[in-house]
Enzyme design. Sequence first.
Site, PDB file in Angstrom:
ATOM      1  N   GLU A  24      -0.045  11.112 -10.626  1.00 41.50           N
ATOM      2  CA  GLU A  24      -1.026  10.186 -11.191  1.00 41.50           C
ATOM      3  C   GLU A  24      -2.328  10.270 -10.398  1.00 41.50           C
ATOM      4  OE1 GLU A  24       0.747   6.338 -10.863  1.00 41.50           O
ATOM      5  OE2 GLU A  24       2.592   6.922 -11.893  1.00 41.50           O
TER       6      GLU A  24
ATOM      7  N   CYS B 207     -22.993  -0.981  30.785  1.00 40.54           N
ATOM      8  CA  CYS B 207     -22.845  -1.664  29.500  1.00 40.54           C
ATOM      9  C   CYS B 207     -24.217  -1.869  28.862  1.00 40.54           C
ATOM     10  CB  CYS B 207     -22.155  -3.012  29.703  1.00 40.54           C
ATOM     11  SG  CYS B 207     -22.092  -4.014  28.201  1.00 40.54           S
TER      12      CYS B 207
ATOM     13  N   SER C 152       0.861  -1.183   0.000  1.00 41.48           N
ATOM     14  CA  SER C 152       0.000   0.000   0.000  1.00 41.48           C
ATOM     15  C   SER C 152       0.898   1.234   0.000  1.00 41.48           C
ATOM     16  CB  SER C 152      -0.919  -0.015   1.221  1.00 41.48           C
ATOM     17  OG  SER C 152      -0.154  -0.165   2.400  1.00 41.48           O
TER      18      SER C 152
ATOM     19  N   LYS D 136      -5.335   8.889  -8.353  1.00 40.68           N
ATOM     20  CA  LYS D 136      -5.483   7.656  -7.563  1.00 40.68           C
ATOM     21  C   LYS D 136      -6.875   7.087  -7.822  1.00 40.68           C
ATOM     22  CE  LYS D 136      -4.678   5.808  -2.930  1.00 40.68           C
ATOM     23  NZ  LYS D 136      -5.934   5.077  -2.789  1.00 40.68           N
TER      24      LYS D 136
END
Length: 715
Positions: free
Chosen positions: A117, A407, A86, A119
């Site tokens: 360039e 929670c 990458s 992408k």
Amino acid sequence: MIEKKNESIKEIIEDLVKKLTKWEHEYYVLSNPSVSDEVYDNTYRTLLGYERKYPQYVLSYSPTQRVGSSISNKFIKVKHDYLMLSLGNCFNFEELLNFNENIAKISKQEDNPYVLEPKIDGLSISLIYLDGVLSEALTRGDGVFGESVIANIKTIKTIPLKINTTIKKIVIRGEVYVSNQDFEAINASRDEDKKFANSRNYASGSLRNIDVSEVAKRKLNAFFYYIPNAYELGFETQYQVIQQLKEWGFNVAKEIKLFSNIKELYTSLKELENNKNKLDYRIDGAVIKYNNFKDYEIIGYTSKFPKWAIAYKFAPTQVQTQLKDIILNVGRTGKLTFVAQLAPIELEGSIITYATLHNLEYINDLDIRINDYVYLIKAAEIIPKVIGVNLDKRPNNAKKLEFDYNCPSCHQPLVKKPEEVDWYCIYDQCKQKQLQYLIYYCSKPIMNIEGLSESTLALFFNTKVNDVIRECNELITNQNVSEDLSLFKLLDNEEQTFVNSVLDIYQLERYKEIIIKPWLKKGFSKSSLKYNFRFQEKSFDKLINSINESKNRELYRLLAALNIKYIGIATAKSIANTYHDIDQLKNLTVEDYMRLADISSITANSLFSFFSDEKNWELIEQLKTLSINTKDEINNDLVDSSSIYYDKKFVITGSFSISRNDIIKKLSLKYKIKFVSGVSKNVDFVLAGNSPTAKKINQAKVLNIPIIQEEIWNK
């Protein structure tokens, strides 16, 4: 006489292929056809007639070979000849200048040539040509292995099946995409609930379709821009590669330009950003590549990306929509996440209905309320993110999030460390936390168990075994069976579900009879069942095979699967490269962990805490009894015990032509080298690449530690 006739037919076929290939390039790549559709179609039919009559003369690169209706793909995994890395990112001119400064240290000049360039927002592809003929096409995959999609790639008419080159083998990389115009037309023809989310997903899904004839209808296109070993092949610059790709007939983005310095490039880059919506294809930024190949090896790589190229991310498009609700989720580590449920809105080619809100502090700081109108962007062009509130449009029914510090799954009190912003559920029996961990454990990057999707795991996790047994016994009692069958025995534990922990995954096979129910009377509809797992015998056996295969995964995968805080795949690899058996971790100290490459004190303390807990070792021992691999086998025949490097301690610093993880793994296996993070009197060697840390080099010199600057992993 027959030989002459055959030679003549062969020449006719070759001439027809040559003509059609030229016309395809003119039509699909140059958009400047020299013949009418009628002439092309008639010539194509003529060639097809010859090929059917004389199949021995069919050329593999003939235009007729782009689609074979009987072909189906198997997507075999193939190793890339060169890693598909990458790119690092930058987001502004200052970061771009920093990139240029690093290049300048190597080139020794302030002004450096760069290629700009676009992408492309598509799917990366790597083509392999043997003697000029397209022979293989691989997706990126994990960067090391990709999937072969050669049959589907051949359907893309902008991709040449043959190129005019004397190079025996060449790898050419690019991006598969669909034009905006074609994508809009495709979506317009589909029902509302069957529209594609975005053009990138469409291109990716199309390329992985098993039906080649269907792929041929998908109007895919591709741009090409890179040859990974160009310098070895005699190319001197990236721009020279671009020109050669054009000459070979590849589709190359017209927006690619060469600049003599970074400031000139930036002016054009901003123009590209301002005009990106005028292009007929989606871009999510620009790629800047240093033009001179001779310096690439010296400039080097990090473990993840090359340092001679960088992706410039454009400022994200901002949209506004209404926040309908705030959803609280618990992750596998117990971390609480806040998600915005939104009125659907299109953003960067996708319909967005959810976005991240990060944490409670973020929500409070921006005063985000339910029913507010919020501003939305895609962070790094991928993840939707709420960045603010339109206070002018705040409705009367806007209400703050009611947060009770419990929670949302198990309702136990949440905890937060003073130095952190995130709230955690620390209750081990929290159902949502347990399920998220199981999903993580089975995921492709970790234990890679195919067949246990999130929905299937949720079903196994939430369904009690005895409830299914009772339904099966009722079917038997009512004689809905094809054979004499005894009633199934109920479990002693009424609360037992099919999968309650990772250990249960490896014992799923014992429930085969009640999951797939092969004994049901023929014609009985499983859709009428309350508990239908939707497995047939073949698919269930495939799942069991995948579960059994997961027992033999590499040690780093198991380390990452143990759910240790702060430990991801990269850190797990670092540990496994030095310690090849999980039992070796039992008596390590915090200092031992900190000596490993790239491990911080926080991570070291987390590792020490986990492996000091007997409860965790009980789990590891249970995994061993289920034949889960807990060590990487070392081939002692490959170990060079006579080397001066054997069983020594190394510090690694700087960048190299391959990733540091690969170097560490190779040297650990070959010489049993132990890699540590800091230079001390206990270190035997320092392995230095490009731009090493000055402090480490100076410390090595003071302590008279030898500094190695050669590729000893290739010896």
